[in-house]
Scaffold this motif. Structure first.
Motif, mmCIF file in Angstrom:
data_model
loop_
_atom_site.group_PDB
_atom_site.id
_atom_site.type_symbol
_atom_site.label_atom_id
_atom_site.label_comp_id
_atom_site.label_asym_id
_atom_site.label_seq_id
_atom_site.Cartn_x
_atom_site.Cartn_y
_atom_site.Cartn_z
ATOM 1 N N PHE A 156 -17.083 12.250 62.588
ATOM 2 C CA PHE A 156 -18.461 12.532 62.990
ATOM 3 C C PHE A 156 -19.212 11.239 63.291
ATOM 4 C CE2 PHE A 156 -22.951 12.692 61.891
ATOM 5 C CZ PHE A 156 -23.400 13.576 62.850
ATOM 6 N N PHE A 157 -19.116 10.263 62.405
ATOM 7 C CA PHE A 157 -19.866 9.026 62.622
ATOM 8 C C PHE A 157 -19.254 8.163 63.729
ATOM 9 C CE2 PHE A 157 -21.525 10.343 58.524
ATOM 10 C CZ PHE A 157 -22.886 10.144 58.731
ATOM 11 N N LEU A 158 -17.963 8.318 63.951
ATOM 12 C CA LEU A 158 -17.368 7.699 65.134
ATOM 13 C C LEU A 158 -17.981 8.308 66.389
ATOM 14 C CD1 LEU A 158 -15.263 5.992 66.663
ATOM 15 C CD2 LEU A 158 -13.620 7.854 66.283
ATOM 16 N N GLY A 159 -18.106 9.636 66.407
ATOM 17 C CA GLY A 159 -18.739 10.291 67.548
ATOM 18 C C GLY A 159 -20.175 9.855 67.742
ATOM 19 N N LEU A 160 -20.886 9.683 66.639
ATOM 20 C CA LEU A 160 -22.266 9.220 66.733
ATOM 21 C C LEU A 160 -22.327 7.831 67.353
ATOM 22 C CD1 LEU A 160 -25.255 9.747 66.047
ATOM 23 C CD2 LEU A 160 -24.811 8.725 63.805
ATOM 24 N N ALA A 161 -21.386 6.967 66.971
ATOM 25 C CA ALA A 161 -21.339 5.628 67.566
ATOM 26 C C ALA A 161 -21.041 5.704 69.061
ATOM 27 C CB ALA A 161 -20.285 4.781 66.852
ATOM 28 N N TYR A 162 -20.178 6.640 69.458
ATOM 29 C CA TYR A 162 -19.902 6.821 70.885
ATOM 30 C C TYR A 162 -21.147 7.309 71.624
ATOM 31 C CZ TYR A 162 -14.816 6.104 70.872
ATOM 32 O OH TYR A 162 -13.554 5.550 70.807
ATOM 33 N N VAL A 163 -21.916 8.196 71.002
ATOM 34 C CA VAL A 163 -23.159 8.664 71.627
ATOM 35 C C VAL A 163 -24.091 7.489 71.878
ATOM 36 C CG1 VAL A 163 -25.273 9.979 71.213
ATOM 37 C CG2 VAL A 163 -23.057 11.022 70.759
ATOM 38 N N ARG A 164 -24.240 6.619 70.869
ATOM 39 C CA ARG A 164 -25.127 5.462 71.025
ATOM 40 C C ARG A 164 -24.608 4.489 72.070
ATOM 41 N NH1 ARG A 164 -25.963 4.799 64.486
ATOM 42 N NH2 ARG A 164 -27.650 6.328 64.283
ATOM 43 N N ALA A 165 -23.294 4.511 72.297
ATOM 44 C CA ALA A 165 -22.705 3.664 73.329
ATOM 45 C C ALA A 165 -22.677 4.356 74.693
ATOM 46 C CB ALA A 165 -21.285 3.273 72.921
ATOM 47 N N ALA A 174 -14.551 13.439 69.422
ATOM 48 C CA ALA A 174 -14.616 13.126 67.987
ATOM 49 C C ALA A 174 -15.351 14.213 67.221
ATOM 50 C CB ALA A 174 -15.291 11.769 67.791
ATOM 51 N N TRP A 175 -16.465 14.694 67.781
ATOM 52 C CA TRP A 175 -17.242 15.720 67.081
ATOM 53 C C TRP A 175 -16.503 17.051 67.008
ATOM 54 C CZ3 TRP A 175 -23.024 14.855 68.855
ATOM 55 C CH2 TRP A 175 -23.538 13.745 68.146
ATOM 56 N N ALA A 176 -15.758 17.372 68.048
ATOM 57 C CA ALA A 176 -14.987 18.618 68.017
ATOM 58 C C ALA A 176 -13.936 18.562 66.901
ATOM 59 C CB ALA A 176 -14.323 18.855 69.372
ATOM 60 N N ALA A 180 -13.783 20.878 63.420
ATOM 61 C CA ALA A 180 -12.572 21.625 63.051
ATOM 62 C C ALA A 180 -12.139 21.318 61.622
ATOM 63 C CB ALA A 180 -11.449 21.287 64.030
ATOM 64 N N LEU A 181 -12.498 20.142 61.130
ATOM 65 C CA LEU A 181 -12.115 19.754 59.772
ATOM 66 C C LEU A 181 -13.118 20.216 58.711
ATOM 67 C CD1 LEU A 181 -10.850 16.100 60.402
ATOM 68 C CD2 LEU A 181 -9.455 18.099 59.838
ATOM 69 N N CYS A 182 -14.282 20.700 59.147
ATOM 70 C CA CYS A 182 -15.317 21.103 58.191
ATOM 71 C C CYS A 182 -14.920 22.388 57.466
ATOM 72 C CB CYS A 182 -16.641 21.340 58.909
ATOM 73 S SG CYS A 182 -17.494 19.849 59.382
ATOM 74 N N PRO A 183 -15.031 22.412 56.148
ATOM 75 C CA PRO A 183 -14.817 23.671 55.416
ATOM 76 C C PRO A 183 -15.863 24.701 55.829
ATOM 77 C CG PRO A 183 -14.795 21.772 53.938
ATOM 78 C CD PRO A 183 -15.283 21.278 55.248
ATOM 79 N N GLU A 184 -15.499 25.950 55.796
ATOM 80 C CA GLU A 184 -16.398 27.017 56.245
ATOM 81 C C GLU A 184 -17.715 27.037 55.476
ATOM 82 O OE1 GLU A 184 -16.333 29.036 58.740
ATOM 83 O OE2 GLU A 184 -14.404 28.331 59.493
ATOM 84 N N GLY A 185 -17.674 26.767 54.191
ATOM 85 C CA GLY A 185 -18.897 26.846 53.402
ATOM 86 C C GLY A 185 -19.638 25.536 53.262
ATOM 87 N N ALA A 186 -19.235 24.508 53.974
ATOM 88 C CA ALA A 186 -19.870 23.194 53.834
ATOM 89 C C ALA A 186 -21.296 23.227 54.364
ATOM 90 C CB ALA A 186 -19.063 22.134 54.566
ATOM 91 N N SER A 187 -22.208 22.579 53.638
ATOM 92 C CA SER A 187 -23.619 22.587 54.033
ATOM 93 C C SER A 187 -23.857 21.836 55.332
ATOM 94 C CB SER A 187 -24.469 21.967 52.920
ATOM 95 O OG SER A 187 -24.154 20.589 52.753
ATOM 96 N N ARG A 195 -25.187 19.613 66.801
ATOM 97 C CA ARG A 195 -25.112 18.380 67.593
ATOM 98 C C ARG A 195 -24.037 18.489 68.673
ATOM 99 N NH1 ARG A 195 -27.201 16.838 62.743
ATOM 100 N NH2 ARG A 195 -28.644 15.075 62.735
ATOM 101 N N LEU A 196 -22.938 19.127 68.353
ATOM 102 C CA LEU A 196 -21.887 19.308 69.348
ATOM 103 C C LEU A 196 -22.364 20.213 70.476
ATOM 104 C CD1 LEU A 196 -18.980 18.875 70.265
ATOM 105 C CD2 LEU A 196 -18.294 20.781 68.788
ATOM 106 N N ASP A 197 -23.112 21.241 70.144
ATOM 107 C CA ASP A 197 -23.644 22.140 71.173
ATOM 108 C C ASP A 197 -24.612 21.404 72.091
ATOM 109 O OD1 ASP A 197 -24.161 24.883 72.293
ATOM 110 O OD2 ASP A 197 -26.175 24.435 71.559
#
Length: 209
Positions: A156-165, A174-176, A180-187, A195-197
């Motif tokens: 996620f933070f790699l993707g954020l760095a790419y956005v800033r670049a 990176a965000w996709a 995909a790695l996020c647990p279903e119940g993660a806050s 952000r991906l949308d």
């Protein structure tokens, strides 16, 4: 330029006194106030410097607070290695990007396998290098991925760095993966999805018609 503007303001004030027919007994009081203001400007200001518009990057002293909250929900806050990241945040807010990087490096000397610190180092290095993905910044993010390949934070933070670049396709990839790695119940799952949308909508506007 500063002195010219000051003179123009004083002339406008005097013209207003005449046009408004202010009692001459008050002129000395108003003149003294103008002189006091001019003296303060000469003391505190820089009247001999040319005008220069403020740059957004120079005015930014901290990231979006929501990103700090998101990082803490993803990686935790009340841990020994988090103290180094908090110190780095404080230095970055003050504009000292070099010290922000050094604070995290100091933490890595003590916690060399800290997912939090390697991820933070990637972000700090990318910011220090002018919001570009320099080889050291990429190495830090990749090291974080190696330490915890199933955790979404480094991607996620790699993707954020790419956005800033301004590398939106790489950020999208990176965000996709992070989502995909996020647990279903993660806050934080919805935060990444939103952000991906938004990024997908931006890429859609840039696609050739």
């Amino acid at each position: 330029m500063g002195w010219l503007m000051l003179i123009l303001i004083a002339a406008a004030a005097m013209a207003a006194l005449v046009l408004l027919r202010v009692d001459r007994l008050l002129w000395s009081m108003i003149g003294a106030a103008l002189m006091l203001g001019a003296a303060g400007y000469a003391w505190q200001g820089s009247p001999t410097l040319p005008a220069n518009p403020a740059r957004p990057e120079a005015l930014r002293v901290a990231d979006d607070p929501s990103l700090v909250d998101l990082r803490e929900r993803m990686l935790g806050r009340f841990t020994a290695d988090a103290a180094y990241l908090i110190a780095s945040d404080a230095m970055a807010r003050s504009g000292d990007r070099r010290s922000a990087v050094r604070a995290i490096l100091g933490g890595l000397n003590r916690y060399p396998r800290s997912l939090m610190l390697w991820t933070g180092l990637g972000t700090a290095l990318a910011t220090h290098d002018g919001n570009i993905l320099s080889p050291p910044a990429l190495f830090a993010f990749r090291q974080a991925v190696r330490i915890a390949p199933e955790h979404p934070a480094p991607l996620f933070f790699l993707g954020l760095a790419y956005v800033r670049a301004n590398d939106y396709p790489a950020a999208r990839q990176a965000w996709a993966k992070a989502l995909a790695l996020c647990p279903e119940g993660a806050s934080y799952r919805r935060d990444i999805a939103v952000r991906l949308d938004l990024l997908d909508r931006l890429l859609a506007t840039q696609a050739p018609q």
